[in-house]
Design an enzyme around this catalytic site. Structure first.
Site, PDB file in Angstrom:
ATOM      1  N   TRP A 168       3.056   8.204   2.573  1.00 63.50           N
ATOM      2  CA  TRP A 168       2.411   7.075   1.885  1.00 63.50           C
ATOM      3  C   TRP A 168       3.077   5.784   2.315  1.00 63.50           C
ATOM      4  CZ3 TRP A 168      -2.122   7.319  -0.147  1.00 63.50           C
ATOM      5  CH2 TRP A 168      -2.589   6.273  -0.934  1.00 63.50           C
ATOM      6  N   ASP A 193       2.116  -4.777   0.596  1.00 60.51           N
ATOM      7  CA  ASP A 193       1.703  -5.624  -0.531  1.00 60.51           C
ATOM      8  C   ASP A 193       1.047  -4.792  -1.634  1.00 60.51           C
ATOM      9  OD1 ASP A 193      -0.816  -5.009   0.498  1.00 60.51           O
ATOM     10  OD2 ASP A 193      -1.341  -7.064   1.027  1.00 60.51           O
ATOM     11  N   GLU A 197      -1.140  -2.260  -0.369  1.00 62.69           N
ATOM     12  CA  GLU A 197      -0.501  -1.262   0.488  1.00 62.69           C
ATOM     13  C   GLU A 197      -0.807  -1.518   1.955  1.00 62.69           C
ATOM     14  OE1 GLU A 197      -1.792   2.299  -2.003  1.00 62.69           O
ATOM     15  OE2 GLU A 197       0.180   1.840  -2.788  1.00 62.69           O
ATOM     16  N   GLU A 228     -12.519   1.560  -9.898  1.00 58.72           N
ATOM     17  CA  GLU A 228     -11.568   0.634  -9.275  1.00 58.72           C
ATOM     18  C   GLU A 228     -12.307  -0.622  -8.813  1.00 58.72           C
ATOM     19  OE1 GLU A 228     -10.166   1.761  -5.209  1.00 58.72           O
ATOM     20  OE2 GLU A 228      -8.172   1.591  -6.089  1.00 58.72           O
TER      21      GLU A 228
HETATM   22  C1  BGC Z   1      -4.503  -0.038  -4.338  1.00 57.78           C
HETATM   23  C2  BGC Z   1      -3.152  -0.192  -5.022  1.00 57.78           C
HETATM   24  C3  BGC Z   1      -3.058   0.731  -6.209  1.00 57.78           C
HETATM   25  C4  BGC Z   1      -3.423   2.159  -5.846  1.00 57.78           C
HETATM   26  C5  BGC Z   1      -3.527   3.056  -7.072  1.00 57.78           C
HETATM   27  C6  BGC Z   1      -4.704   1.416  -3.992  1.00 57.78           C
HETATM   28  O1  BGC Z   1      -5.945   1.559  -3.377  1.00 57.78           O
HETATM   29  O2  BGC Z   1      -4.547  -0.820  -3.164  1.00 57.78           O
HETATM   30  O3  BGC Z   1      -3.002  -1.514  -5.467  1.00 57.78           O
HETATM   31  O4  BGC Z   1      -1.759   0.676  -6.722  1.00 57.78           O
HETATM   32  O5  BGC Z   1      -4.658   2.168  -5.194  1.00 57.78           O
HETATM   33  O6  BGC Z   1      -4.410   2.521  -8.011  1.00 57.78           O
END
Ligand code: BGC
Length: 356
Positions: free
Chosen positions: A108, A158, A161, A315
């Protein structure tokens, strides 16, 4: 006026977060999406913050207990990092943990610092809000300060990610805010105070110098690109006062390039086509509440409530994705958009609480 849809989603968000919280205290980012059946310090801290604001003290404290165990069982690693000279091998803390606090062996983008700053900010605010003792978390608070002093100004992945070679404004803001929270707490030992003041001061100077160049906050140091995560600098992290002209110009840039009904992460995002993110929309609404613009804030709240399907928030919503041709790739890779995303529910709760 709170609509029945908003009230129902508030109740559902609290019961969903309570129900999905693991017995260890961790929160899965999304229980039904395999890639997100882990606990992130970033998501988890904002979820605990929302639960604290909603009066769910036990849930927030169970999470803080989990963080405390995660950190205290890694004290040797933090001490090694804090003492590491230039060139010594560095084993950073991960961003994503197994729900029981173990470390996932799946690769990751693990070096992300913001979550550790955010948890300190959220923890100290929670203890002040509910007049709760900080003592049970004091060892973990001090270890986190050591970790942030050691790594808090390095380039890292960031919030999204991505872009690990940059120093991201919202990450730096999280670190500075967390260190200042620790400095405001009697739990921080006196021998750590000098270093915490120095690191947060260095960050504040870096960010101020950068804003002098562009007149507003940018996605990373040296960039004038807008990013939705910058909204946290004006709310959660308190980097700038909401009516500071730099804050106003930052929000104006976000409104110009990233806001439809919801808020995009950044222009050109291709993750599931780069749709409108629920959590960022709530952040914009929260900023609007703080500016006294309650009618726009309520509009955000209602829009978020209208995106819930069977009481569950995704999301992101992809109906107006920037690059729809990328949606199918992500659906094949990781499945349909993560739903319910606990961070979306949390930020909705935070906005609903702020609107009261
Ligand atoms: C996002 C992160 C988040 C993670 C889990 C990723 O796709 O970019 O900001 O922490 O998902 O929700």
């Amino acid at each position: 006026m709170t609509t029945p849809a908003v009230s129902a989603l508030v109740a559902n968000s609290i019961s969903l977060i309570r129900r999905e919280q693991h017995p260890s205290g961790s929160y899965p980012a999304c229980p039904s999406y395999p890639t997100y059946r882990y606990c992130w310090f970033r998501d988890g801290s904002f979820i605990a913050d929302a639960m604290s604001r909603a009066g769910e003290v036990a849930s927030a404290e169970a999470f803080f207990g989990w963080c405390t165990r995660v950190l205290t069982t890694r004290s040797d690693r933090i001490a090694a990092l804090a003492g590491a000279g230039p060139g010594s091998p560095r084993v950073y803390l991960p961003t994503r943990y197994e729900l029981d606090g173990g470390e996932s062996v799946t690769p990751w983008a693990n070096f992300q610092v913001d979550g550790y700053g955010t948890w300190l900010r959220v923890l100290v605010d929670h203890c002040a809000r509910h007049r709760r003792p900080v003592a049970p978390y004091s060892a973990a608070l001090n270890l986190t300060v050591d970790y942030l002093n050691a790594v808090g100004t390095l380039p890292c992945y960031d919030w999204w990610e991505e872009f690990p070679e940059q120093r991201h404004t919202s990450t730096l803001a999280a670190v500075s805010s967390g260190l200042k929270a620790a400095l405001s707490s009697e739990a921080l030992t006196s021998d750590r105070r000098g270093a915490a003041v120095a690191t947060s001061g260095e960050i504040d100077r870096l960010v101020a110098a950068d804003t002098r160049r562009h007149g507003r906050l940018g996605k990373w140091l040296g960039s004038d690109v807008a990013d939705g995560s910058l909204l946290a600098c004006l709310t959660s992290y308190g980097t700038l006062a909401v009516d500071d002209p730099v804050a106003e110009r930052t929000v104006a840039a976000i409104r110009d390039s990233l806001v439809r009904e919801g808020v995009y992460r950044y222009a050109g995002d291709t993750f599931y086509g780069g749709g409108e993110w629920i959590n960022l929309t709530a952040w914009l609404g929260w900023y609007e509440v703080l500016r006294g613009d309650s009618s726009n804030a309520r509009r955000r709240l209602d829009w978020i409530a209208s995106q819930a399907d069977g009481g569950l928030l995704p999301e992101q919503v992809t109906g107006r994705a920037q690059r729809p041709e990328h949606i199918a790739h992500w659906e094949r890779t990781w499945g349909a958009v993560a739903t319910p995303l606990l961070w979306s529910h949390a930020m909705f709760l935070t906005l609903a609480t702020a609107c009261r």
